[in-house]
Write a protein that holds these residues in place. Structure first.
Motif, short mmCIF file in Angstrom:
data_model
loop_
_atom_site.label_atom_id
_atom_site.label_comp_id
_atom_site.label_asym_id
_atom_site.label_seq_id
_atom_site.Cartn_x
_atom_site.Cartn_y
_atom_site.Cartn_z
N TRP A 40 -8.99 0.42 -14.66
CA TRP A 40 -8.87 -0.58 -13.58
C TRP A 40 -9.84 -1.71 -13.86
O TRP A 40 -11.04 -1.48 -14.12
N GLN A 77 -4.63 5.78 -8.13
CA GLN A 77 -4.96 4.80 -7.07
C GLN A 77 -4.88 3.38 -7.64
O GLN A 77 -4.33 2.47 -7.02
N ARG A 98 -2.35 0.31 -6.61
CA ARG A 98 -2.91 -0.95 -6.12
C ARG A 98 -2.37 -2.13 -6.94
O ARG A 98 -2.06 -3.19 -6.42
N THR A 99 -2.27 -1.89 -8.24
CA THR A 99 -1.78 -2.95 -9.14
C THR A 99 -0.32 -3.28 -8.84
O THR A 99 0.04 -4.45 -8.71
N ARG A 121 1.37 -2.74 -6.13
CA ARG A 121 1.46 -3.39 -4.81
C ARG A 121 1.06 -4.86 -4.92
O ARG A 121 1.65 -5.73 -4.29
N TRP A 122 0.03 -5.16 -5.73
CA TRP A 122 -0.43 -6.54 -5.87
C TRP A 122 0.68 -7.39 -6.51
O TRP A 122 0.98 -8.49 -6.05
N PRO A 125 -8.32 -7.81 -4.82
CA PRO A 125 -8.26 -6.72 -3.86
C PRO A 125 -9.50 -5.83 -3.94
O PRO A 125 -10.19 -5.84 -4.95
#
Ligand SMILES: NC(=O)c1ccc[n+]([C@@H]2O[C@H](COP(=O)([O-])OP(=O)(O)OC[C@H]3O[C@@H](n4cnc5c(N)ncnc54)[C@H](O)[C@@H]3O)[C@@H](O)[C@H]2O)c1
Length: 341
Positions: free
Chosen positions: A230, A322, A326-327, A329-330, A341
């Protein structure tokens, strides 16, 4: 007017990792002023550049790291006592079609920055205390077979013009340490993912092609393994090395996130099936299509991060799952307004 405790120069701060780094640093250390020197090549984000213009702690300067006549006065004028060097040509495929462009930016550009830093810091009497941090890649070590990990002492064996140019820049940084007494640190990180990665890279390509209903291209059989991290965790590692590590130290950065390329594409498709299903209800993975392999394609990269964990107490903050959610969704548009984020 805000009084800043210190000014650092970040190069390539309108690109993927550099922009995430600046957002994180501004949140965690608002007492530091950042000069962002970026040429705004095709890889930079104009939206980030505009946002940085409005940030009180950031001074965006458009310019070329190869231009020593620009860099040295910039270091003097802003009393810069640290450089974090991200700027590079970074896409392996482009290095195969245009190797010389990679030598210019990654090798000559790094030499130009190092020369300016030594000249200015020596004149100001801060050569031993001002720090140059060089952001590099695990690709300098070449390819691994199915077993083993890269450690800091693994011999360099780069395979592509990109990784050869990064290996050369690492060696230049070390040589400036030995020859001129430059206070430097180096990080060699595995593959990053997260917000603001350029559309040409694997993860944004998989998401974009899947959502467009087009074939999702995977090189060869998709068996090549990358060690994914990440981007926010990489940025925290750089911060910790820059501020806390001893001079002349190198750290490998990775989060044990090994995944085959096909496995990675399937995980992204599964997330898209849940978060943004295809209108016909079929799985996105049905769009995966194999294409001719990249020449000189390294089979596997994997980082042993025990040195940075042991000496600096760094650990990844997010699990791979996770971070991937998150990626995705971004890229689907969630949280984009927040920039980071
Ligand atoms: N992306 C990864 O997975 C990864 C992993 C490990 C290390 N790295 C290293 O991290 C650094 C940043 O990578 P990235 O993925 O953010 O790259 P990127 O291609 O997204 O961004 C590079 C930035 O550098 C700028 N730039 C290019 N040439 C320049 C020049 N001559 N002068 C000034 N600015 C210039 C570009 O405009 C862009 O904003 C690179 O040094 C790369 O080798 C990347």
């Amino acid at each position: 007017m805000t009084a800043f405790e210190r000014t650092i120069l970040v190069t390539g701060g309108a690109g993927f990792i550099g922009s995430n780094f600046i957002f994180g640093l501004e949140r965690r250390r608002p007492e530091i002023r950042v000069i962002d020197l970026d040429l705004l090549t095709y890889a930079a984000h104009p939206q980030i550049w505009e946002a940085q213009k409005a940030m009180p702690g950031v001074v965006p300067v458009r310019g070329d790291i190869c231009d020593t006549a620009l860099v040295a006065p910039l270091l003097e004028r802003f009393d810069v006592t640290g450089i974090i060097h991200f700027a590079a040509e970074s896409h392996v495929d482009n290095s195969i079609s245009n190797p010389q462009g990679f030598v210019r930016t990654n090798v000559l550009g790094t030499a130009s920055l190092l020369t300016a830093a030594v000249r200015v810091w020596k004149k100001k009497g801060v050569l031993g205390s001002a720090r140059f941090h060089h952001v590099s890649t695990d690709e300098v070590y070449g390819a691994l077979g199915p077993e083993g990990f890269f450690v800091e002492s693994t011999p360099y064996a780069p395979s592509s013009p990109y990784s050869a140019s990064k290996a050369s820049s690492d060696l230049l940084v070390r040589a400036f340490g030995r020859t001129y007494g430059l206070n430097y640190t180096i990080s060699n990180c595995s593959n990053n993912f997260g917000p603001w990665q350029h559309a040409e890279k694997l993860i944004p390509t998989v998401i974009r092609k899947a959502l467009a209903g087009e074939p999702v291209p995977i090189y060869g059989t998709g068996a090549n393994v990358r060690d994914w991290l990440w981007v926010g965790d990489h940025c925290r590692a750089i911060e910790s090395i820059f501020f806390d590590a001893a001079p002349g130290e190198t750290f490998n950065v990775g989060g044990h996130g090994e995944r085959g390329n096909l496995e990675m594409a399937r995980s992204i498709c599964a997330l898209l099936d849940r978060l943004s299903p295809r209108p016909d209800g079929r799985p996105y993975a049905a769009q995966i299509a194999f294409v001719s392999d990249r020449p000189g394609h390294d089979f596997r990269y994997a980082i042993d991060p025990s040195k940075i964990e042991r000496e600096l107490g760094w650990r990844p903050g997010l699990t791979f799952e996770q971070a991937l959610e998150r990626t995705v969704r971004w890229y689907l548009g969630e949280g984009r307004a927040l920039l980071s984020p």
